[in-house]
Design a protein around this motif. Structure first.
Motif, PDB file in Angstrom:
ATOM      1  N   UNK A  99       0.834  -1.210   0.000  1.00 49.80           N
ATOM      2  CA  UNK A  99       0.000   0.000   0.000  1.00 49.80           C
ATOM      3  C   UNK A  99       0.864   1.254   0.000  1.00 49.80           C
ATOM      4  N   UNK A 100       1.898   1.261   0.834  1.00 48.89           N
ATOM      5  CA  UNK A 100       2.783   2.427   0.905  1.00 48.89           C
ATOM      6  C   UNK A 100       3.425   2.695  -0.455  1.00 48.89           C
ATOM      7  N   UNK A 101       3.808   1.625  -1.136  1.00 49.87           N
ATOM      8  CA  UNK A 101       4.502   1.801  -2.408  1.00 49.87           C
ATOM      9  C   UNK A 101       3.564   2.222  -3.537  1.00 49.87           C
ATOM     10  N   UNK A 130       0.325   3.732  -3.100  1.00 51.95           N
ATOM     11  CA  UNK A 130      -0.522   4.901  -2.837  1.00 51.95           C
ATOM     12  C   UNK A 130       0.080   6.212  -3.319  1.00 51.95           C
ATOM     13  N   UNK A 131       1.266   6.550  -2.829  1.00 52.03           N
ATOM     14  CA  UNK A 131       1.808   7.863  -3.189  1.00 52.03           C
ATOM     15  C   UNK A 131       2.282   7.894  -4.646  1.00 52.03           C
ATOM     16  N   UNK A 157      -0.778   8.412  -6.766  1.00 50.31           N
ATOM     17  CA  UNK A 157      -1.317   9.754  -6.537  1.00 50.31           C
ATOM     18  C   UNK A 157      -0.493  10.797  -7.281  1.00 50.31           C
ATOM     19  N   UNK A 179      -3.342  12.186  -0.138  1.00 53.80           N
ATOM     20  CA  UNK A 179      -3.235  10.730   0.009  1.00 53.80           C
ATOM     21  C   UNK A 179      -4.250  10.054  -0.893  1.00 53.80           C
ATOM     22  N   UNK A 187      -6.406   6.542  -1.270  1.00 52.54           N
ATOM     23  CA  UNK A 187      -6.882   5.584  -0.270  1.00 52.54           C
ATOM     24  C   UNK A 187      -6.891   4.140  -0.735  1.00 52.54           C
ATOM     25  N   UNK A 188      -5.800   3.660  -1.309  1.00 55.06           N
ATOM     26  CA  UNK A 188      -5.797   2.239  -1.680  1.00 55.06           C
ATOM     27  C   UNK A 188      -5.948   1.367  -0.437  1.00 55.06           C
TER      28      UNK A 188
END
Lengths: 550, 550
Positions: B146-148, B150-151, B154, B396, B398-399
């Motif tokens: 998710x961290x990889x 999401x941003x 975006x 952010x 929201x995945x």
């Protein structure tokens, strides 16, 4: 650099390893360095101020973060051979090659850095950092210092605001890694949230690296991965009272039937998959049982299943910790849960049951907390993610790095936008305190002036408005700057994270409550000495184009 | 870990080096892993979907980014000895020690990862990534994936929106490092801005690591560090026409006098410090002269000084590039600058002078560009910082990562919030195209169903609304998933950054203009097959508590 190297995360973080590198900067810092070098300005000296113009989040204070990272950057400021090779391919071919030899030798040993202590409350226009030294070197530091201070300070300030909203008796946990701006964005967020007053993070790497307490329970996926108690292979737990293994499923099911009557919740509506998941989690963590109770329905399933497991654990000599609610009306559901805990505590004479921890999460921001406070809630702990770690309300702080002196001569940048005018010259900053211990005002003076003396009448002037001035008689005065870097080394003992965290609290305590309040806070005043006022205005005048009404 | 290690940037980035580590996750992933292990679920298998529920920036599309980083993470997924040591001190002492031996052996070799190609246009609820494999391992991947994603997604989406606002004939440069969310936040921003359609960055480290073009000129500090031409030590430049060194100051001053009459700008109001700075910069970069012209006053000083230097350079055989304007009314000042360039071009018969590049910066966001377009401007290039790199409008994405199947049995998470209900089971996704090449609709089917066939009548149903359905006869159909990871290795050739960037463009071209427009865009439709619809609704029904009106 080969194509293979240029585009993968492995290389990406390898290049970014160990320390923030001097190439983490804007190209124009290097082009300026070359132009200065070409202009034979290698022995020129300069002074830069790093400051912001406006507090974030419509507030009237900011917490200064990132100083230690700046100092570590200075310690390691040196271009590698591969940096130089890269620059040779990137800068125009007309560049004189001997410039690269010059770059290769650069270090920060001739730089002096003065700063306010990390974790201090700070205000607009008072420089957080003053950097002095060779013009070329101090110019090269600009972007990196800004990058290191901007987000750290923003994050610490955001966290401090959440802490003020939540009050001192509620725990705050940072749960934002998945929504953070990249892996390192997540790490910075965990670190500076802790400094700003959070109690822990869910981010394990942040825990490992910064020694921050880590907290967390399970996710909805854990609950939904179970269908019913019959699938559990491991059903027993040691009874601490007699050392015997007991079937926790049976005990829980029996408690559920009993509680169903007490709480008037139909067992047939409670999820058996949820019950199985909670029992298995309790077997894994009998001493630290925290249950997510909103996967299906808090009132019809989660609270009943949780209480049944917690009472079964209690029979075996274990105290459950509490519940987490991650959706729905958090005020209502937390109050309802608390009522249930109190009822169970009274019915079975288990006093601690009334005080089980209630954790709330789900898109919480500063305003949500204020609103929950108004509604009255029974939450003991907030888990906060997206809004905290991305600083959603204002995702950037606008620190700038401005040249204020060259070779001992003050410099000024005029601007058609009056608020962007810089304060020229080398300055020192002081915080003046009243007898009650509260900070009264910050005062900037020219560095060549004598420092202000406590218990004397000091003229404090508004930096731009001639008519605004006041005499202040402070009880005590604190000089805000310390020399943090000189002769190539760090000049102060650097506090550890928990000391910085303490300093944030202490520094905030010195601020009057009306300055810290959420709604229409009173601005804290930043002033200049009469000498500095006259000096600045004389310089502005001299630099104002003829015919301009300024 | 010692106190010394725990709190400095050196250690921080050292620990974070080489690759995203498996500890960059939430504690609860590990506590769940232990609870699964304790429940003897080590041979259970699961399927997770990674998807988002809403497009960012009030738009109707998203660009998928971060896939390669996820795959690099899988390649390196393994707990180090120091990770295990840390976990031993962090998890409760009641944890069975053999669990740590189990953790130490974990890798991602039994994981399968299906994904949409990086850089594709994607839509809500269509999983970007489907992960299959051992329940414990695929659960452990959640936060990091998710961290990889999401941003990265975006940021790429934000950049693509700026590109659409600016059109194809304007250059876009990313200037945001100083305001980014931490050093790595800045690197991610540079990388995904480039993928999303930017032409370059000012961030040198990003240039070095990702092979992105770097651009930049100088800052206001460069201009203000000069007082007047007499201080210049190096005043000459080689005349390309005759090889002789000529005094660029004299030539510039003479041009300034001439131009002062032509342009009706008083020389006495133009800043001599600015002139000195520009001449020195031109001597350093005669082939790439770009000048910041708003330090004092664009109309009264900057434009006159710039034109004087550019004409002096022209006399010596060099073509200037252009100007940057970093404050004020950008539409007006750019038009005014263009008029001046045209006037000079005509007066002295130097046609290229009319087309000098005008770069605008200063707090530009997507709306500013639309507004400048409305006002008519003469800007050739935007330098964009804060709003771009922090995704200020929505910082952010929201995945989420949801369990949809365990041991071959579909799982569902109901929610009191209907929009949060998950689509159960293993699914495949297809994009249906019309004869005009535009994408018509995305269609999700159960993986066990036959894939849809082009040029046949396909029933596409709204996933939640029984009444919404349509027959579609697509000209072509593209399966959206490829297997990207299996048997411990990456299964597809990974495109380099510029190929991903091309794919973004191409993928956006397949989207109807009304879906991409800034104001009230048309939603793109995501549908499910009849089989999947019936399957989902049967499962929801079965899991809905009795007495609930759902």
């Amino acid at each position: 650099m080969s194509v293979d190297e240029s585009n993968n995360v492995h290389t990406r973080l390898q290049v970014h390893n160990c320390v923030v590198q001097p190439l983490l900067t804007d190209l124009y810092q290097i082009t300026m360095a070359y132009a200065y070098w070409k202009s034979e300005k290698t022995s020129d000296t300069a002074v830069f101020d790093l400051f912001f113009r406006q507090n974030p989040f419509q507030g009237e204070f900011t917490i200064f973060g990132g100083l230690e990272e700046c100092l570590r950057f200075l310690e390691n400021f040196s271009y590698s051979d591969s940096d130089i090779e890269y620059l040779k391919t990137t800068l125009p071919p007309t560049i004189e090659q001997s410039f690269f030899g010059y770059l290769k030798e650069l270090t920060a040993k001739d730089v002096k850095l003065y700063a306010i202590d990390e974790g201090s409350v700070v205000f607009p226009r008072v420089p957080l950092i003053r950097v002095e030294g060779p013009l070329i070197v101090v110019q090269l530091l600009e972007t990196t210092l800004l990058t290191l201070v901007n987000f750290s300070s923003l994050m610490a300030t955001n966290a401090a605001r959440y802490r003020m909203a939540a009050g001192d008796n509620v725990s705050l946990l940072e749960f934002g890694l998945r929504r953070a701006q990249g892996p390192d964005g997540g790490l910075s967020a965990s670190k500076y949230a802790y400094i700003g007053g959070f109690d822990g993070t869910s981010n394990l790497l942040a825990g490992k690296m910064f020694n921050i307490p880590v907290k967390g329970t399970h996710a909805h996926a854990y609950i939904t991965s179970f269908s019913n108690p019959s699938e559990l292979k491991n059903k027993t737990l040691v009874n601490l009272n007699n050392g015997k293994e007991q079937d926790l499923i049976d005990l829980t099911l029996s408690w559920r039937t009993t509680l169903s009557n007490l709480l008037h919740i139909s067992e047939s509506q409670a999820s058996d998959g949820e019950l199985a998941a909670l029992v298995s989690f309790a077997i894994a963590f009998p001493e630290g049982f925290v249950a997510l109770i909103d996967t299906y329905d808090v009132n019809k399933s989660g609270i009943l299943n949780f209480c049944a497991v917690a009472l079964a654990l209690n029979d075996l000599g274990y105290k459950a910790i509490g519940v987490r609610i991650d959706s729905g009306d958090l005020a209502y559901l937390s109050n309802k849960s608390r009522e249930t805990f109190v009822k169970v505590a009274n019915e079975y004479n288990i006093p601690w049951f009334a005080n089980l921890t209630i954790i709330a999460s789900n898109d919480i921001n500063e305003e949500t907390i204020w609103s929950l406070n108004d509604q009255k809630h029974s939450i003991d702990c907030f888990g906060i993610g997206t809004h905290l770690v991305t600083c959603q309300r204002q995702p950037a702080l606008g620190c700038v790095y401005k040249l204020v002196e060259v070779n001992g001569t003050p410099r000024i940048k005029l601007s058609q936008d009056g608020s962007k005018i810089t304060m020229p010259g080398k300055k020192d900053a002081f915080r003046l305190y009243g007898a009650d211990g509260f900070a009264l005002i910050d005062l900037l003076k020219k560095s060549v002036e004598d420092p202000p003396v406590a218990k004397t009448k000091l003229l404090c002037r508004h930096p731009f408005d001639q008519k605004k001035r006041a005499f202040v008689v402070p009880s005590t005065i604190k000089p805000l700057y310390k020399i943090y870097w000189e002769n190539g080394r760090i000049m102060q003992r650097l506090p550890d994270l928990s000391e910085v965290r303490e300093h944030v609290k202490e520094s905030l305590r010195s601020l009057r409550p009306d300055i810290k309040r959420n709604l229409n806070p009173t601005p804290y005043k930043v002033s200049v000495s009469d000498d500095l006022y006259e000096f600045m205005h004389e310089l502005w005048m001299r630099n104002t184009p003829i015919g301009e009404l300024s």
